[in-house]
Design a protein around this motif. Structure first.
Motif, PDB file in Angstrom:
ATOM      1  N   LEU A  22       0.827  -1.208   0.000  1.00  0.00           N
ATOM      2  CA  LEU A  22       0.000   0.000   0.000  1.00  0.00           C
ATOM      3  C   LEU A  22       0.861   1.258   0.000  1.00  0.00           C
ATOM      4  CD1 LEU A  22      -2.857  -1.026   2.466  1.00  0.00           C
ATOM      5  CD2 LEU A  22      -2.973  -0.853  -0.027  1.00  0.00           C
ATOM      6  N   ALA A  23       2.013   1.217   0.643  1.00  0.00           N
ATOM      7  CA  ALA A  23       2.912   2.374   0.626  1.00  0.00           C
ATOM      8  C   ALA A  23       3.422   2.642  -0.784  1.00  0.00           C
ATOM      9  CB  ALA A  23       4.079   2.142   1.581  1.00  0.00           C
ATOM     10  N   ILE A  24       3.789   1.581  -1.491  1.00  0.00           N
ATOM     11  CA  ILE A  24       4.249   1.736  -2.882  1.00  0.00           C
ATOM     12  C   ILE A  24       3.109   2.259  -3.749  1.00  0.00           C
ATOM     13  CG2 ILE A  24       5.067   0.482  -4.910  1.00  0.00           C
ATOM     14  CD1 ILE A  24       6.498  -1.425  -2.929  1.00  0.00           C
ATOM     15  N   ALA A  25       1.906   1.709  -3.551  1.00  0.00           N
ATOM     16  CA  ALA A  25       0.750   2.175  -4.316  1.00  0.00           C
ATOM     17  C   ALA A  25       0.473   3.650  -4.044  1.00  0.00           C
ATOM     18  CB  ALA A  25      -0.476   1.328  -3.975  1.00  0.00           C
ATOM     19  N   ALA A  26       0.593   4.053  -2.783  1.00  0.00           N
ATOM     20  CA  ALA A  26       0.354   5.461  -2.432  1.00  0.00           C
ATOM     21  C   ALA A  26       1.348   6.379  -3.122  1.00  0.00           C
ATOM     22  CB  ALA A  26       0.422   5.634  -0.917  1.00  0.00           C
ATOM     23  N   LEU A  27       2.621   5.951  -3.188  1.00  0.00           N
ATOM     24  CA  LEU A  27       3.629   6.761  -3.883  1.00  0.00           C
ATOM     25  C   LEU A  27       3.276   6.922  -5.357  1.00  0.00           C
ATOM     26  CD1 LEU A  27       6.939   5.378  -2.307  1.00  0.00           C
ATOM     27  CD2 LEU A  27       5.915   7.633  -1.951  1.00  0.00           C
ATOM     28  N   LEU A  28       2.808   5.856  -5.972  1.00  0.00           N
ATOM     29  CA  LEU A  28       2.411   5.933  -7.379  1.00  0.00           C
ATOM     30  C   LEU A  28       1.191   6.829  -7.558  1.00  0.00           C
ATOM     31  CD1 LEU A  28       2.870   2.179  -8.365  1.00  0.00           C
ATOM     32  CD2 LEU A  28       4.317   4.099  -9.061  1.00  0.00           C
ATOM     33  N   LEU A  29       0.253   6.764  -6.612  1.00  0.00           N
ATOM     34  CA  LEU A  29      -0.958   7.587  -6.709  1.00  0.00           C
ATOM     35  C   LEU A  29      -0.671   9.071  -6.493  1.00  0.00           C
ATOM     36  CD1 LEU A  29      -3.531   5.291  -4.863  1.00  0.00           C
ATOM     37  CD2 LEU A  29      -3.401   5.757  -7.315  1.00  0.00           C
ATOM     38  N   LEU A  30       0.486   9.384  -5.920  1.00  0.00           N
ATOM     39  CA  LEU A  30       0.875  10.782  -5.768  1.00  0.00           C
ATOM     40  C   LEU A  30       1.285  11.414  -7.099  1.00  0.00           C
ATOM     41  CD1 LEU A  30       2.911  10.677  -2.427  1.00  0.00           C
ATOM     42  CD2 LEU A  30       0.704  11.792  -2.816  1.00  0.00           C
ATOM     43  N   VAL A  87      -3.511  -2.232  -5.094  1.00  0.00           N
ATOM     44  CA  VAL A  87      -4.623  -2.069  -4.156  1.00  0.00           C
ATOM     45  C   VAL A  87      -5.605  -3.229  -4.298  1.00  0.00           C
ATOM     46  CG1 VAL A  87      -6.610  -0.642  -3.557  1.00  0.00           C
ATOM     47  CG2 VAL A  87      -4.415   0.440  -4.033  1.00  0.00           C
ATOM     48  N   GLY A  88      -5.877  -3.641  -5.535  1.00  0.00           N
ATOM     49  CA  GLY A  88      -6.770  -4.776  -5.762  1.00  0.00           C
ATOM     50  C   GLY A  88      -6.216  -6.056  -5.160  1.00  0.00           C
ATOM     51  N   MET A  89      -4.906  -6.261  -5.270  1.00  0.00           N
ATOM     52  CA  MET A  89      -4.275  -7.444  -4.684  1.00  0.00           C
ATOM     53  C   MET A  89      -4.456  -7.459  -3.173  1.00  0.00           C
ATOM     54  SD  MET A  89      -0.279  -8.652  -4.984  1.00  0.00           S
ATOM     55  CE  MET A  89       0.328  -7.357  -3.893  1.00  0.00           C
ATOM     56  N   VAL A  90      -4.241  -6.312  -2.536  1.00  0.00           N
ATOM     57  CA  VAL A  90      -4.406  -6.231  -1.082  1.00  0.00           C
ATOM     58  C   VAL A  90      -5.870  -6.416  -0.693  1.00  0.00           C
ATOM     59  CG1 VAL A  90      -4.197  -4.721   0.927  1.00  0.00           C
ATOM     60  CG2 VAL A  90      -2.362  -4.795  -0.768  1.00  0.00           C
ATOM     61  N   ALA A  91      -6.785  -5.839  -1.488  1.00  0.00           N
ATOM     62  CA  ALA A  91      -8.219  -6.006  -1.208  1.00  0.00           C
ATOM     63  C   ALA A  91      -8.608  -7.478  -1.247  1.00  0.00           C
ATOM     64  CB  ALA A  91      -9.046  -5.209  -2.211  1.00  0.00           C
ATOM     65  N   ALA A  92      -8.041  -8.220  -2.198  1.00  0.00           N
ATOM     66  CA  ALA A  92      -8.334  -9.656  -2.274  1.00  0.00           C
ATOM     67  C   ALA A  92      -7.729 -10.404  -1.100  1.00  0.00           C
ATOM     68  CB  ALA A  92      -7.815 -10.216  -3.587  1.00  0.00           C
ATOM     69  N   ARG A  93      -6.517 -10.007  -0.693  1.00  0.00           N
ATOM     70  CA  ARG A  93      -5.901 -10.649   0.477  1.00  0.00           C
ATOM     71  C   ARG A  93      -6.786 -10.492   1.712  1.00  0.00           C
ATOM     72  NH1 ARG A  93       0.366  -8.474   0.573  1.00  0.00           N
ATOM     73  NH2 ARG A  93       1.195  -9.662  -1.211  1.00  0.00           N
ATOM     74  N   ARG A  94      -7.357  -9.314   1.855  1.00  0.00           N
ATOM     75  CA  ARG A  94      -8.175  -9.034   3.035  1.00  0.00           C
ATOM     76  C   ARG A  94      -9.631  -9.438   2.848  1.00  0.00           C
ATOM     77  NH1 ARG A  94      -5.784  -3.332   5.504  1.00  0.00           N
ATOM     78  NH2 ARG A  94      -3.583  -3.994   5.507  1.00  0.00           N
ATOM     79  N   GLU A  95      -9.915 -10.095   1.737  1.00  0.00           N
ATOM     80  CA  GLU A  95     -11.239 -10.659   1.447  1.00  0.00           C
ATOM     81  C   GLU A  95     -12.342  -9.594   1.508  1.00  0.00           C
ATOM     82  OE1 GLU A  95     -11.836 -14.118   3.912  1.00  0.00           O
ATOM     83  OE2 GLU A  95     -10.529 -15.302   2.602  1.00  0.00           O
ATOM     84  N   LEU A  96     -12.053  -8.432   0.925  1.00  0.00           N
ATOM     85  CA  LEU A  96     -13.041  -7.358   0.921  1.00  0.00           C
ATOM     86  C   LEU A  96     -14.196  -7.626  -0.047  1.00  0.00           C
ATOM     87  CD1 LEU A  96     -10.769  -4.180   1.124  1.00  0.00           C
ATOM     88  CD2 LEU A  96     -11.803  -5.515   2.972  1.00  0.00           C
TER      89      LEU A  96
END
Length: 397
Positions: free
Chosen positions: A138-146, A220-229
């Motif tokens: 998520l930290a890497i994703a946040a940097l890209l979203l900046l 973000v989608g990968m993390v969402a799947a990990r957390r079973e959202l």
């Protein structure tokens, strides 16, 4: 409802929603052949403008983002399934993306705005983060979203912010594409799309921050799947219930900021990169609103039955996306029926709805007789070329 199957149905239905909304957008813009028909009555011209503004407000920059988010979800499902069996998937995934690039190449012959080829290349960003912890991803994703490129442009503009910037480089390429899309033969369209059009699309994607946003959404989608959202569970219901008002609030703030940006930042050298950042965040916030609303309805129980009708379209997303390009360009371009000359946004919306319904019905019919769509089956077989094919899991897609 079985939790695993329910999760997969929600993901497929949401992907089907994204495919259908992409179909509507592509139709009203004549698959990148921008043209407003002459001689229309004033009321129809006004209606066209309303249709255009409404659809791009709702889906422009959001539908593809949903698609990217779910790409990351699917990656986790595939990666996790192989890891559970003690099998490596990195090499096979890389080969799978090479194959997707091939599908994107074919699709790009017809439609220069193809996203499959971009996804295929940018998906390699998932491989180095696949085993990182959620916080690091998520930290890497946040940097890209900046939007790093836009931030660099802001810093570079500070010494002389009032400078007049040239038009974005992509505009020249899109300007040249009109001639061959409107009047060229099929072969001229192929050549123009691959050389001129694809260059324009890559430049446009960079100028508008998508080359950073897409891999971020994969993660973000990968993390969402990990957390079973996307699971059918009380925890996911609570998450989307809380996410919806936060996303609405964020979107309202960002929308107002962007609407007033011209008055707040007069210097073009600063305003343009700031606008790229704010627009990308605004689109992301509204995308979360759409996903959270869809998920809440689906997880409410009864609505899952009618939202589930979108699932076949989502299960056949590769076939659906490519067929959209083949049919749409044949309808609107000069080598086909040339309907760009006589159709405004309102008529094209009706055509898009008709085509989306037909595609959904055909997908449902096909999947009653086959496990996968035709291109999905070809992609799956080619992915596992050289070794016995694994038993298909419901999550394959």
């Amino acid at each position: 409802m079985d939790q695993q199957r329910g999760r997969l149905t929600l993901v497929d239905a949401l992907r089907g929603f994204a495919i259908a909304s992409i179909m509507l957008l592509h139709n009203i813009e004549h698959f990148d052949l921008m043209h407003r028909p002459d001689g229309q009555p004033a009321w129809l011209t006004s209606m066209d403008r309303g249709v255009w503004d409404t659809l791009f407000f709702l889906f422009g920059g959001k539908s593809y983002a949903i698609f990217a988010l779910l790409f990351g979800v699917t990656f986790h499902l595939q990666f996790g399934a192989r890891a559970a069996r003690g099998e490596a998937f990195r090499g096979r995934f890389a080969w799978r993306m090479v194959l997707l690039l091939g599908f994107g190449f074919v699709n790009s012959l017809f439609y220069q705005g193809d996203i499959l080829s971009l996804y295929a290349v940018l998906a390699f960003s998932l491989l180095p983060v696949a085993r990182l912890r959620d916080g690091a991803v998520l930290a890497i994703a946040a940097l890209l979203l900046l939007q790093p490129a836009a931030l660099v442009a802001i810093v570079e503009a500070l010494p002389a912010p009032a400078v007049t910037l040239p038009d974005p480089a992509s505009w020249a390429y899109f300007g040249r594409s009109t001639a061959y899309l409107a009047h060229g033969s099929l072969w001229e369209v192929f050549a123009g799309n691959l050389v001129n059009g694809k260059t324009g699309v890559i430049l446009w994607s960079f100028e508008n921050g998508r080359l950073f946003q897409i891999p971020a959404l994969f993660m973000v989608g990968m993390v969402a799947a990990r957390r079973e959202l996307f699971a059918v569970s009380d925890a996911s219901r609570r998450f989307w219930r809380r996410a919806l008002p936060l996303a609405v609030a964020a979107f309202v703030v960002l929308y107002l900021v962007r609407a007033n940006l011209g008055g707040w930042i007069a210097a073009e050298g600063l305003r343009r990169p700031v606008d790229v950042i704010v627009q990308s965040w605004s689109n992301l916030a509204l995308m979360v609103v759409l996903v959270a609303s869809f998920a809440r309805l689906f997880l409410a129980g009864a609505p899952a039955r009618w939202l589930g009708h979108l699932a076949p379209l989502g299960r056949m997303s590769l076939t659906s996306y490519v067929v959209q390009s083949l049919v749409g360009t044949s309808l609107y371009y000069g080598f086909g029926l040339g309907l760009y000359q006589v159709t405004g946004a309102t008529v094209c919306l009706l055509l898009g709805i008709t085509l989306a319904l037909a595609q959904g019905a055909l997908s449902a019919w096909w999947l009653r007789h086959h496990r996968q769509g035709p291109l999905e089956a070809l992609w799956h077989r080619a992915t596992w070329l050289g070794r016995p094919r694994p038993v298909l899991a419901p999550s394959a897609g």
